[in-house]
Write an enzyme that holds these catalytic residues in place. Sequence first.
Site, PDB file in Angstrom:
ATOM      1  N   CYS A 116     -10.025  -2.658 -10.416  1.00  0.00           N
ATOM      2  CA  CYS A 116      -9.292  -3.822 -10.969  1.00  0.00           C
ATOM      3  C   CYS A 116     -10.190  -5.019 -11.262  1.00  0.00           C
ATOM      4  CB  CYS A 116      -8.187  -4.232 -10.010  1.00  0.00           C
ATOM      5  SG  CYS A 116      -7.265  -2.832  -9.380  1.00  0.00           S
ATOM      6  N   HIS A 255      -5.734 -10.777 -11.387  1.00  0.00           N
ATOM      7  CA  HIS A 255      -5.343  -9.371 -11.409  1.00  0.00           C
ATOM      8  C   HIS A 255      -3.907  -9.290 -10.895  1.00  0.00           C
ATOM      9  CE1 HIS A 255      -4.982  -5.205 -10.885  1.00  0.00           C
ATOM     10  NE2 HIS A 255      -5.040  -5.221  -9.572  1.00  0.00           N
ATOM     11  N   ASN A 285       0.706  -2.904 -12.299  1.00  0.00           N
ATOM     12  CA  ASN A 285      -0.735  -2.998 -12.055  1.00  0.00           C
ATOM     13  C   ASN A 285      -1.461  -2.054 -13.015  1.00  0.00           C
ATOM     14  OD1 ASN A 285      -3.337  -2.753 -11.061  1.00  0.00           O
ATOM     15  ND2 ASN A 285      -2.735  -2.554  -8.919  1.00  0.00           N
TER      16      ASN A 285
HETATM   17  O1  UT7 Z   1      -4.857  -3.133  -7.494  1.00  0.00           O
HETATM   18  C1  UT7 Z   1      -5.352  -3.208  -6.209  1.00  0.00           C
HETATM   19  C2  UT7 Z   1      -4.859  -2.186  -5.285  1.00  0.00           C
HETATM   20  N1  UT7 Z   1      -3.514  -2.238  -4.811  1.00  0.00           N
HETATM   21  C3  UT7 Z   1      -2.951  -3.275  -4.124  1.00  0.00           C
HETATM   22  O2  UT7 Z   1      -3.430  -4.369  -4.068  1.00  0.00           O
HETATM   23  C4  UT7 Z   1      -1.682  -3.023  -3.385  1.00  0.00           C
HETATM   24  C5  UT7 Z   1      -1.511  -3.963  -2.224  1.00  0.00           C
HETATM   25  N2  UT7 Z   1      -0.370  -3.647  -1.459  1.00  0.00           N
HETATM   26  C6  UT7 Z   1       0.919  -3.847  -1.851  1.00  0.00           C
HETATM   27  O3  UT7 Z   1       1.145  -4.347  -2.940  1.00  0.00           O
HETATM   28  C7  UT7 Z   1       2.029  -3.504  -0.891  1.00  0.00           C
HETATM   29  O4  UT7 Z   1       1.473  -3.145   0.344  1.00  0.00           O
HETATM   30  C8  UT7 Z   1       2.935  -2.367  -1.404  1.00  0.00           C
HETATM   31  C9  UT7 Z   1       3.779  -2.852  -2.564  1.00  0.00           C
HETATM   32  C10 UT7 Z   1       2.121  -1.170  -1.841  1.00  0.00           C
HETATM   33  C11 UT7 Z   1       3.901  -1.929  -0.305  1.00  0.00           C
HETATM   34  O5  UT7 Z   1       4.659  -3.016   0.147  1.00  0.00           O
HETATM   35  P1  UT7 Z   1       4.828  -3.311   1.695  1.00  0.00           P
HETATM   36  O6  UT7 Z   1       5.729  -4.457   1.829  1.00  0.00           O
HETATM   37  O7  UT7 Z   1       3.450  -3.435   2.260  1.00  0.00           O
HETATM   38  O8  UT7 Z   1       5.574  -2.025   2.176  1.00  0.00           O
HETATM   39  P2  UT7 Z   1       5.114  -0.921   3.248  1.00  0.00           P
HETATM   40  O9  UT7 Z   1       4.062  -0.047   2.666  1.00  0.00           O
HETATM   41  O10 UT7 Z   1       4.866  -1.596   4.563  1.00  0.00           O
HETATM   42  O11 UT7 Z   1       6.457  -0.083   3.362  1.00  0.00           O
HETATM   43  C12 UT7 Z   1       7.656  -0.625   3.883  1.00  0.00           C
HETATM   44  C13 UT7 Z   1       8.740   0.409   3.811  1.00  0.00           C
HETATM   45  C14 UT7 Z   1       8.341   1.761   4.383  1.00  0.00           C
HETATM   46  O12 UT7 Z   1       9.471   2.297   5.028  1.00  0.00           O
HETATM   47  P3  UT7 Z   1       9.595   2.220   6.619  1.00  0.00           P
HETATM   48  O13 UT7 Z   1       8.403   2.956   7.139  1.00  0.00           O
HETATM   49  O14 UT7 Z   1       9.578   0.755   6.948  1.00  0.00           O
HETATM   50  O15 UT7 Z   1      10.897   2.890   6.859  1.00  0.00           O
HETATM   51  C15 UT7 Z   1       8.022   2.586   3.168  1.00  0.00           C
HETATM   52  O16 UT7 Z   1       8.219   3.974   3.388  1.00  0.00           O
HETATM   53  O17 UT7 Z   1       9.086   0.667   2.437  1.00  0.00           O
HETATM   54  C16 UT7 Z   1       9.032   2.068   2.178  1.00  0.00           C
HETATM   55  N3  UT7 Z   1       8.649   2.269   0.798  1.00  0.00           N
HETATM   56  C17 UT7 Z   1       9.545   2.302  -0.202  1.00  0.00           C
HETATM   57  N4  UT7 Z   1      10.879   2.193  -0.227  1.00  0.00           N
HETATM   58  C18 UT7 Z   1      11.487   2.257  -1.418  1.00  0.00           C
HETATM   59  C19 UT7 Z   1       7.383   2.412   0.283  1.00  0.00           C
HETATM   60  N5  UT7 Z   1       7.459   2.549  -1.046  1.00  0.00           N
HETATM   61  C20 UT7 Z   1       8.770   2.474  -1.374  1.00  0.00           C
HETATM   62  C21 UT7 Z   1       9.478   2.551  -2.591  1.00  0.00           C
HETATM   63  N6  UT7 Z   1      10.819   2.425  -2.567  1.00  0.00           N
HETATM   64  N7  UT7 Z   1       8.862   2.701  -3.784  1.00  0.00           N
END
Ligand code: UT7
Length: 328
Positions: A116, A255, A285
């Site tokens: 990125c 980004h 993204n």
């Molecule tokens: O370009 C550079 C590289 N990428 C990034 O910079 C990404 C940086 N990270 C993020 O943007 C965030 O961490 C994410 C958007 C990827 C995830 O958001 P989060 O608030 O950190 O969620 P999480 O991974 O902690 O997941 C929370 C919950 C989980 O369920 P449990 O374990 O709490 O029951 C996940 O399984 O959300 C669940 N989950 C979803 N639920 C519905 C993960 N993906 C999804 C989804 N839909 N698409």
Amino acid sequence: MCEKIHVGIIGLGAYLPDRVLTNKDLEKMVDTTDEWITTRTGIKERRIARADEATSDMATEAAKRALNDAGLKAEAIDLIIVATITPDMLFPATACLVQDKIGARTVPAFDISVACSGFIYGLAIANQFIGSGTYRHALVIAAEKLSAITDWNDRSTCVLFGDGAAAAVLGPVEKGGILSAYLGANGKQGELIKLPAGGSRIPATKKSVDDRLHFIKMNGVELFKHAVKVMAEAALEATRPLGLKAEDISLVIPHQANLRILNAVAKKMGLSKDKIYLNIDKYGNMSAASSAVALVEAVKEGRIKKGDKILLDAFGGGLTWGAIVIEW
Ligand code: UT7
């Protein structure tokens, strides 16, 4: 003594594939909801390239538009850099394919793989070559077909990414232009986001395909923390040598990985949210293409005026990061 060569962006162009994939569409593909995607990321929809459309095709279209905007023919270009983690193939470089497709001369053409941060790294490299008087005009293109390396069964990643391209023509300008560039990387954090297979470590085999190792693997939570920290630090490192404070920057073109990351970065920088340009809702993204497309759209929307000091700021796989201050 030779006079300093000011290096500026003299042409811009973007290309976004026509197909729009909405959060509602994704609800039918994986166990997710529009509400989850919108509140956790800020993304509403993203563009998806056609099956027969590769990264070089999108890059070429963006490059042609940027050349047209600059009022230059392809023969005027002395250097071509493509920032991508989704090259058409491992080699030849996508930049070489673009050189041929736009009808440029046999000028140096190479890809950079810093995810990125690629557009900012590309601008910084071109700035060095033009600033030193080695070359006059460079094309810096950021192009990604992330849909080709996205695991469409993995809801934790497939909702995030999109395809697109944008290009900038750089050349000497009378004043202003790129005022400072700051780049960084930390290979120790490379595990946080990667495409494990398809290189020399894990060449393609039936097993690597069955194990879904040709798709992006990501530790989103850890990346989120690093993103906020390094984007704020990079902004500071790029502005400090110029004696600029946050309020001197008229617009930040970041980004676009996550709206919550950008809100946190704005807070850390002491900037009001309206000074951060956003288009993540429309495109998700797009890795290197995100900040490049954002710049093109910000200019088109009249958000950047002559004399404005803007800041491009990114972080990505590697990990890598970078920030650039440009006087428009
Ligand atoms: O370009 C550079 C590289 N990428 C990034 O910079 C990404 C940086 N990270 C993020 O943007 C965030 O961490 C994410 C958007 C990827 C995830 O958001 P989060 O608030 O950190 O969620 P999480 O991974 O902690 O997941 C929370 C919950 C989980 O369920 P449990 O374990 O709490 O029951 C996940 O399984 O959300 C669940 N989950 C979803 N639920 C519905 C993960 N993906 C999804 C989804 N839909 N698409």
